[in-house]
Design a protein around this motif. Structure first.
Motif, PDB file in Angstrom:
ATOM      1  N   LEU A 125       0.843  -1.200   0.000  1.00 27.49           N
ATOM      2  CA  LEU A 125       0.000   0.000   0.000  1.00 27.49           C
ATOM      3  C   LEU A 125       0.874   1.245   0.000  1.00 27.49           C
ATOM      4  CD1 LEU A 125      -2.711   1.540   0.373  1.00 27.49           C
ATOM      5  CD2 LEU A 125      -2.391   1.248   2.835  1.00 27.49           C
ATOM      6  N   ASP A 126       0.672   2.089  -1.001  1.00 29.11           N
ATOM      7  CA  ASP A 126       1.336   3.392  -1.042  1.00 29.11           C
ATOM      8  C   ASP A 126       0.547   4.330  -0.134  1.00 29.11           C
ATOM      9  OD1 ASP A 126       2.508   5.808  -1.534  1.00 29.11           O
ATOM     10  OD2 ASP A 126       2.215   5.783  -3.708  1.00 29.11           O
ATOM     11  N   ILE A 127       1.110   4.690   1.015  1.00 22.00           N
ATOM     12  CA  ILE A 127       0.349   5.451   2.008  1.00 22.00           C
ATOM     13  C   ILE A 127       0.075   6.875   1.553  1.00 22.00           C
ATOM     14  CG2 ILE A 127       1.315   4.068   3.878  1.00 22.00           C
ATOM     15  CD1 ILE A 127       3.106   6.514   4.534  1.00 22.00           C
ATOM     16  N   ALA A 128       0.822   7.378   0.589  1.00 21.00           N
ATOM     17  CA  ALA A 128       0.614   8.754   0.128  1.00 21.00           C
ATOM     18  C   ALA A 128      -0.562   8.858  -0.826  1.00 21.00           C
ATOM     19  CB  ALA A 128       1.889   9.282  -0.533  1.00 21.00           C
ATOM     20  N   THR A 129      -0.762   7.848  -1.670  1.00 19.78           N
ATOM     21  CA  THR A 129      -1.809   7.918  -2.696  1.00 19.78           C
ATOM     22  C   THR A 129      -2.926   6.904  -2.494  1.00 19.78           C
ATOM     23  OG1 THR A 129      -0.667   6.357  -4.161  1.00 19.78           O
ATOM     24  CG2 THR A 129      -0.065   8.687  -4.344  1.00 19.78           C
ATOM     25  N   GLY A 130      -2.702   5.894  -1.668  1.00 15.85           N
ATOM     26  CA  GLY A 130      -3.699   4.848  -1.491  1.00 15.85           C
ATOM     27  C   GLY A 130      -3.647   3.775  -2.561  1.00 15.85           C
ATOM     28  N   LYS A 131      -2.708   3.860  -3.492  1.00 13.29           N
ATOM     29  CA  LYS A 131      -2.578   2.859  -4.550  1.00 13.29           C
ATOM     30  C   LYS A 131      -2.006   1.563  -3.976  1.00 13.29           C
ATOM     31  CE  LYS A 131      -0.167   1.916  -8.904  1.00 13.29           C
ATOM     32  NZ  LYS A 131       0.815   2.423  -9.899  1.00 13.29           N
ATOM     33  N   VAL A 132      -2.512   0.437  -4.488  1.00 11.88           N
ATOM     34  CA  VAL A 132      -2.068  -0.877  -4.022  1.00 11.88           C
ATOM     35  C   VAL A 132      -1.368  -1.608  -5.163  1.00 11.88           C
ATOM     36  CG1 VAL A 132      -2.779  -3.132  -3.132  1.00 11.88           C
ATOM     37  CG2 VAL A 132      -3.889  -1.049  -2.302  1.00 11.88           C
ATOM     38  N   ILE A 133      -0.180  -2.115  -4.873  1.00 19.55           N
ATOM     39  CA  ILE A 133       0.549  -2.973  -5.812  1.00 19.55           C
ATOM     40  C   ILE A 133       0.361  -4.403  -5.326  1.00 19.55           C
ATOM     41  CG2 ILE A 133       2.789  -3.523  -6.807  1.00 19.55           C
ATOM     42  CD1 ILE A 133       3.658  -0.662  -6.152  1.00 19.55           C
ATOM     43  N   GLY A 134      -0.221  -5.268  -6.154  1.00 20.87           N
ATOM     44  CA  GLY A 134      -0.512  -6.624  -5.728  1.00 20.87           C
ATOM     45  C   GLY A 134       0.045  -7.662  -6.675  1.00 20.87           C
ATOM     46  N   ASP A 135       0.203  -8.883  -6.143  1.00 24.91           N
ATOM     47  CA  ASP A 135       0.699  -9.986  -6.948  1.00 24.91           C
ATOM     48  C   ASP A 135       0.223 -11.284  -6.304  1.00 24.91           C
ATOM     49  OD1 ASP A 135       2.005 -11.084  -9.084  1.00 24.91           O
ATOM     50  OD2 ASP A 135       3.953 -11.197  -8.080  1.00 24.91           O
ATOM     51  N   LEU A 136      -0.211 -12.241  -7.126  1.00 24.31           N
ATOM     52  CA  LEU A 136      -0.730 -13.513  -6.649  1.00 24.31           C
ATOM     53  C   LEU A 136       0.264 -14.631  -6.925  1.00 24.31           C
ATOM     54  CD1 LEU A 136      -4.430 -13.243  -7.867  1.00 24.31           C
ATOM     55  CD2 LEU A 136      -3.642 -13.139  -5.509  1.00 24.31           C
ATOM     56  N   HIS A 137       0.418 -15.540  -5.942  1.00 20.12           N
ATOM     57  CA  HIS A 137       1.293 -16.696  -6.085  1.00 20.12           C
ATOM     58  C   HIS A 137       0.637 -17.899  -5.425  1.00 20.12           C
ATOM     59  CE1 HIS A 137       4.817 -14.652  -7.764  1.00 20.12           C
ATOM     60  NE2 HIS A 137       4.509 -13.643  -6.960  1.00 20.12           N
ATOM     61  N   ALA A 138       1.007 -19.069  -5.916  1.00 19.43           N
ATOM     62  CA  ALA A 138       0.430 -20.297  -5.372  1.00 19.43           C
ATOM     63  C   ALA A 138       0.942 -20.589  -3.968  1.00 19.43           C
ATOM     64  CB  ALA A 138       0.735 -21.476  -6.297  1.00 19.43           C
ATOM     65  N   ARG A 139       2.169 -20.148  -3.659  1.00 23.11           N
ATOM     66  CA  ARG A 139       2.755 -20.385  -2.339  1.00 23.11           C
ATOM     67  C   ARG A 139       3.300 -19.072  -1.795  1.00 23.11           C
ATOM     68  NH1 ARG A 139       6.323 -25.840  -2.635  1.00 23.11           N
ATOM     69  NH2 ARG A 139       6.118 -25.572  -0.371  1.00 23.11           N
ATOM     70  N   HIS A 140       3.747 -19.116  -0.540  1.00 23.61           N
ATOM     71  CA  HIS A 140       4.249 -17.877   0.066  1.00 23.61           C
ATOM     72  C   HIS A 140       5.602 -18.127   0.748  1.00 23.61           C
ATOM     73  CE1 HIS A 140       2.696 -19.226   4.100  1.00 23.61           C
ATOM     74  NE2 HIS A 140       1.800 -19.810   3.332  1.00 23.61           N
ATOM     75  N   ARG A 141       6.567 -18.541  -0.058  1.00 21.10           N
ATOM     76  CA  ARG A 141       7.927 -18.724   0.421  1.00 21.10           C
ATOM     77  C   ARG A 141       8.739 -17.474   0.121  1.00 21.10           C
ATOM     78  NH1 ARG A 141       8.883 -23.910  -3.208  1.00 21.10           N
ATOM     79  NH2 ARG A 141       8.110 -22.299  -4.637  1.00 21.10           N
TER      80      ARG A 141
END
Length: 265
Positions: free
Chosen positions: A218-234
């Motif tokens: 989360l960009d706290i200055a603009t509220g924009k969210v950068i997201g990415d999906l993955h099958a695992r979380h290593r």
């Protein structure tokens, strides 16, 4: 001139300061503020009818509080004791209820209820509820807290809060976290579209297609969210997400990431 002459209303400097505070203070009860405005207006020599028209009350109301102030001064603006039955609950009983609520627990229960406390104290459930409400007691509610044992906790908090409150120049501050074990669900049959007289319909059962993990910044200055999906979380998937962040941030900006101390990080 018709009617009886009105007694002169004179307000001292000390009384005027108290009346003005009552009239302007936000937390003053509205009836007290109105009475103070009536007295101040009358003290300026305004006629009762004009005061009544300005404050949207009747002339009788203005005359009442004018006379009360002349006779009793500031105390006259307070409500007179109301008639009714005497108190049936003494201060010692109220104190006992408050002390028992704060210092003990009922048998075979996790907290006091108003009914169980009423049985214990020999009072009505309504009386217990009034006492708890008056003292802000809510035995049924529980909240959690955690005190950090990190000797550098204060310094770390200052660093993080400082980033949020005053971000550095030519830099982007991102708050990073991930949501794991998101179920990928799909209905067993296609959804039926909305039709006149019929809502959109879907089957009650679903097919599960495993889980996925959402990494987000989360960009706290603009509220924009950068997201990415993955099958695992290593850590490998987290490194890929950091590359996504790098690709989405302008090259001339530094990047500050705020995240927890999760093992993947």
């Amino acid at each position: 001139m018709r009617g009886r002459p009105k007694a002169e209303l004179v307000v001292s400097a000390a009384e005027r300061s108290v009346l003005e505070a009552l009239a302007l203070r936000r937390k003053t009860a509205q009836r007290q503020a109105l009475r103070a405005r009536i007295v101040l207006a009358c003290a300026n020599g305004t006629a009762n009818k004009q005061v009544a028209a300005r404050l949207h009350v009747t002339p009788q109301t203005v005359g009442k509080w004018r006379v009360r102030f002349i006779e009793q001064r500031l105390d006259g603006l307070l409500d007179a004791p109301r008639p009714g039955a005497p108190r049936s609950i003494e201060d010692t009983q109220v104190e006992a209820v408050v002390a028992k609520t704060l210092e003990s627990l009922p048998r075979n229960a996790t907290h006091w209820s108003s009914r169980s406390m009423a049985r214990e104290m020999g009072m009505s459930q309504t009386a217990i509820a009034r006492i708890w409400r008056a003292f802000g007691l809510q035995p049924h509610r529980h909240e959690t807290f955690k005190l950090s044992t990190d000797p550098l906790f204060v310094d770390k908090v200052r660093d993080i809060v400082g980033l949020y409150m005053a971000p550095p120049l030519k830099a982007m501050v991102l708050c990073v976290d991930e949501k794991t074990q998101i179920q990928a669900l799909d209905r067993t049959q296609p959804m039926l579209p909305l039709a006149p007289g019929l809502p959109q319909r879907r089957t009650h059962d679903y097919r599960r297609h495993g889980t996925t993990t959402l990494f987000a910044a989360l960009d706290i200055a603009t509220g924009k969210v950068i997201g990415d999906l993955h099958a695992r979380h290593r850590s490998g998937e987290f490194m890929k997400f950091l590359n996504v962040i790098e690709a989405n941030v302008p090259a001339d900006l530094d990047v500050h990431l705020v995240m927890d101390n999760y093992g993947t990080h």
